[in-house]
Design a protein around this motif. Sequence first.
Motif, mmCIF file in Angstrom:
data_model
loop_
_atom_site.group_PDB
_atom_site.id
_atom_site.type_symbol
_atom_site.label_atom_id
_atom_site.label_comp_id
_atom_site.label_asym_id
_atom_site.label_seq_id
_atom_site.Cartn_x
_atom_site.Cartn_y
_atom_site.Cartn_z
ATOM 1 N N VAL A 69 0.871 -1.179 0.000
ATOM 2 C CA VAL A 69 0.000 0.000 0.000
ATOM 3 C C VAL A 69 0.904 1.224 0.000
ATOM 4 O O VAL A 69 1.828 1.320 0.801
ATOM 5 C CB VAL A 69 -0.968 0.021 1.204
ATOM 6 C CG1 VAL A 69 -2.049 -1.022 1.052
ATOM 7 C CG2 VAL A 69 -0.248 -0.152 2.528
ATOM 8 N N ILE A 70 0.653 2.128 -0.923
ATOM 9 C CA ILE A 70 1.465 3.327 -1.150
ATOM 10 C C ILE A 70 2.971 3.063 -1.016
ATOM 11 O O ILE A 70 3.699 3.791 -0.369
ATOM 12 C CB ILE A 70 1.006 4.525 -0.285
ATOM 13 C CG1 ILE A 70 1.072 4.217 1.198
ATOM 14 C CG2 ILE A 70 -0.378 4.979 -0.664
ATOM 15 C CD1 ILE A 70 0.982 5.443 2.094
ATOM 16 N N GLY A 71 3.406 2.005 -1.688
ATOM 17 C CA GLY A 71 4.822 1.691 -1.742
ATOM 18 C C GLY A 71 5.398 0.982 -0.526
ATOM 19 O O GLY A 71 6.604 0.793 -0.423
ATOM 20 N N LYS A 72 4.550 0.557 0.398
ATOM 21 C CA LYS A 72 5.029 -0.106 1.611
ATOM 22 C C LYS A 72 4.357 -1.461 1.780
ATOM 23 O O LYS A 72 3.229 -1.660 1.348
ATOM 24 C CB LYS A 72 4.744 0.751 2.846
ATOM 25 C CG LYS A 72 5.444 2.082 2.822
ATOM 26 C CD LYS A 72 5.124 2.886 4.062
ATOM 27 C CE LYS A 72 5.846 4.225 3.986
ATOM 28 N NZ LYS A 72 5.481 5.102 5.080
ATOM 29 N N LYS A 73 5.072 -2.364 2.435
ATOM 30 C CA LYS A 73 4.536 -3.666 2.817
ATOM 31 C C LYS A 73 4.708 -3.769 4.337
ATOM 32 O O LYS A 73 5.642 -4.403 4.824
ATOM 33 C CB LYS A 73 5.288 -4.795 2.112
ATOM 34 C CG LYS A 73 5.090 -4.825 0.615
ATOM 35 C CD LYS A 73 5.835 -6.004 0.034
ATOM 36 C CE LYS A 73 5.681 -6.078 -1.458
ATOM 37 N NZ LYS A 73 6.406 -7.227 -2.007
ATOM 38 N N PRO A 74 3.790 -3.126 5.074
ATOM 39 C CA PRO A 74 3.981 -3.032 6.528
ATOM 40 C C PRO A 74 3.933 -4.380 7.252
ATOM 41 O O PRO A 74 3.147 -5.252 6.908
ATOM 42 C CB PRO A 74 2.834 -2.135 6.982
ATOM 43 C CG PRO A 74 1.806 -2.247 5.907
ATOM 44 C CD PRO A 74 2.563 -2.486 4.635
#
Length: 128
Positions: A69-74
Amino acid sequence: MVQQVTSGIKITVETIFEGTFYKNYKVHYAFGYKVTIENQSKDAVQLTSRHWRIMDALNNNEIIEGEGVIGKKPILKPGEFHTYRSGCLLSSPFGAMHGYYNMVNFTTSNKFKVFIPSFKLSAPFALN
Protein backbone atom coordinates in the motif's frame (compact mmCIF):
# COMPACT_ATOMS: atom_id res chain seq x y z
CA MET A 1 -16.44 5.33 9.06
CA VAL A 2 -16.67 1.59 8.45
CA GLN A 3 -14.86 -1.25 10.22
CA GLN A 4 -14.40 -4.98 9.74
CA VAL A 5 -12.27 -7.67 11.41
CA THR A 6 -10.94 -10.66 9.45
CA SER A 7 -8.64 -13.23 11.10
CA GLY A 8 -7.78 -10.81 13.89
CA ILE A 9 -6.94 -7.90 11.55
CA LYS A 10 -9.20 -4.86 11.96
CA ILE A 11 -9.69 -2.53 8.98
CA THR A 12 -11.11 0.96 9.55
CA VAL A 13 -11.86 3.30 6.63
CA GLU A 14 -12.76 7.01 6.73
CA THR A 15 -13.60 8.98 3.58
CA ILE A 16 -13.62 12.62 2.51
CA PHE A 17 -14.80 14.43 -0.62
CA GLU A 18 -11.90 16.52 -1.94
CA GLY A 19 -13.57 18.42 -4.79
CA THR A 20 -14.26 18.44 -8.49
CA PHE A 21 -11.98 19.21 -11.42
CA TYR A 22 -11.84 18.85 -15.16
CA LYS A 23 -9.62 16.32 -16.91
CA ASN A 24 -9.86 15.59 -20.64
CA TYR A 25 -12.89 17.90 -20.88
CA LYS A 26 -14.85 15.86 -18.32
CA VAL A 27 -15.72 16.64 -14.74
CA HIS A 28 -14.22 14.27 -12.16
CA TYR A 29 -15.00 13.88 -8.46
CA ALA A 30 -12.02 13.38 -6.16
CA PHE A 31 -12.31 11.35 -2.97
CA GLY A 32 -9.76 10.63 -0.30
CA TYR A 33 -9.76 7.80 2.18
CA LYS A 34 -7.78 6.92 5.27
CA VAL A 35 -7.25 3.25 6.11
CA THR A 36 -6.08 1.94 9.47
CA ILE A 37 -4.94 -1.68 9.63
CA GLU A 38 -4.75 -2.94 13.22
CA ASN A 39 -3.31 -6.31 14.23
CA GLN A 40 -5.56 -7.68 16.98
CA SER A 41 -4.20 -11.22 16.54
CA LYS A 42 -1.46 -12.94 18.56
CA ASP A 43 0.92 -13.29 15.58
CA ALA A 44 3.04 -10.88 13.55
CA VAL A 45 1.70 -10.36 10.02
CA GLN A 46 2.74 -8.58 6.84
CA LEU A 47 0.59 -6.96 4.17
CA THR A 48 1.95 -8.08 0.79
CA SER A 49 -0.57 -6.81 -1.78
CA ARG A 50 -3.94 -5.18 -2.32
CA HIS A 51 -7.04 -5.66 -4.49
CA TRP A 52 -9.63 -2.87 -4.84
CA ARG A 53 -12.88 -2.64 -6.75
CA ILE A 54 -14.01 0.94 -7.37
CA MET A 55 -17.56 1.56 -8.64
CA ASP A 56 -19.39 4.77 -9.51
CA ALA A 57 -23.06 5.60 -10.03
CA LEU A 58 -22.65 5.46 -13.82
CA ASN A 59 -21.88 1.73 -13.56
CA ASN A 60 -18.16 2.22 -14.23
CA ASN A 61 -15.99 -0.37 -12.46
CA GLU A 62 -12.24 -0.33 -11.98
CA ILE A 63 -10.05 -3.03 -10.46
CA ILE A 64 -6.79 -1.95 -8.84
CA GLU A 65 -4.18 -4.54 -7.83
CA GLY A 66 -0.63 -4.11 -6.71
CA GLU A 67 2.07 -4.79 -4.19
CA GLY A 68 1.74 -3.29 -0.72
CA VAL A 69 0.00 0.00 0.00
CA ILE A 70 1.47 3.33 -1.15
CA GLY A 71 4.82 1.69 -1.74
CA LYS A 72 5.03 -0.11 1.61
CA LYS A 73 4.54 -3.67 2.82
CA PRO A 74 3.98 -3.03 6.53
CA ILE A 75 4.82 -5.64 9.15
CA LEU A 76 2.49 -5.50 12.14
CA LYS A 77 3.28 -7.13 15.46
CA PRO A 78 0.34 -7.90 17.79
CA GLY A 79 -1.25 -4.63 18.93
CA GLU A 80 0.40 -2.51 16.22
CA PHE A 81 -1.35 -0.59 13.47
CA HIS A 82 -0.52 1.05 10.14
CA THR A 83 -2.40 4.04 8.75
CA TYR A 84 -2.18 5.43 5.24
CA ARG A 85 -4.09 7.83 3.00
CA SER A 86 -4.95 7.46 -0.65
CA GLY A 87 -7.64 8.52 -3.08
CA CYS A 88 -9.56 7.89 -6.27
CA LEU A 89 -11.41 9.70 -9.03
CA LEU A 90 -14.99 9.00 -10.05
CA SER A 91 -17.01 10.13 -13.06
CA SER A 92 -20.07 10.65 -10.84
CA PRO A 93 -20.58 12.22 -7.39
CA PHE A 94 -21.49 8.83 -5.89
CA GLY A 95 -19.68 5.52 -5.71
CA ALA A 96 -18.27 2.82 -3.47
CA MET A 97 -15.12 0.78 -2.92
CA HIS A 98 -14.28 -2.55 -1.37
CA GLY A 99 -11.53 -5.11 -1.62
CA TYR A 100 -8.99 -7.12 0.33
CA TYR A 101 -5.36 -7.23 1.41
CA ASN A 102 -3.21 -10.31 0.95
CA MET A 103 -1.32 -10.99 4.17
CA VAL A 104 1.15 -13.52 5.52
CA ASN A 105 1.29 -14.77 9.11
CA PHE A 106 4.94 -14.91 10.25
CA THR A 107 4.29 -17.59 12.90
CA THR A 108 2.59 -20.12 10.61
CA SER A 109 3.78 -18.85 7.19
CA ASN A 110 0.13 -19.09 6.09
CA LYS A 111 -1.17 -16.61 3.53
CA PHE A 112 -4.63 -15.16 4.06
CA LYS A 113 -6.98 -12.42 2.87
CA VAL A 114 -8.20 -9.55 5.02
CA PHE A 115 -11.40 -8.05 3.66
CA ILE A 116 -11.87 -4.31 3.33
CA PRO A 117 -15.52 -3.47 4.02
CA SER A 118 -17.51 -1.69 1.34
CA PHE A 119 -17.60 2.06 1.90
CA LYS A 120 -19.55 4.79 0.16
CA LEU A 121 -18.09 7.76 -1.66
CA SER A 122 -20.48 10.69 -1.92
CA ALA A 123 -20.11 14.39 -2.68
CA PRO A 124 -21.98 16.38 0.00
CA PHE A 125 -23.51 18.80 -2.54
CA ALA A 126 -25.20 15.88 -4.32
CA LEU A 127 -27.01 14.65 -1.20
CA ASN A 128 -30.63 15.62 -0.58
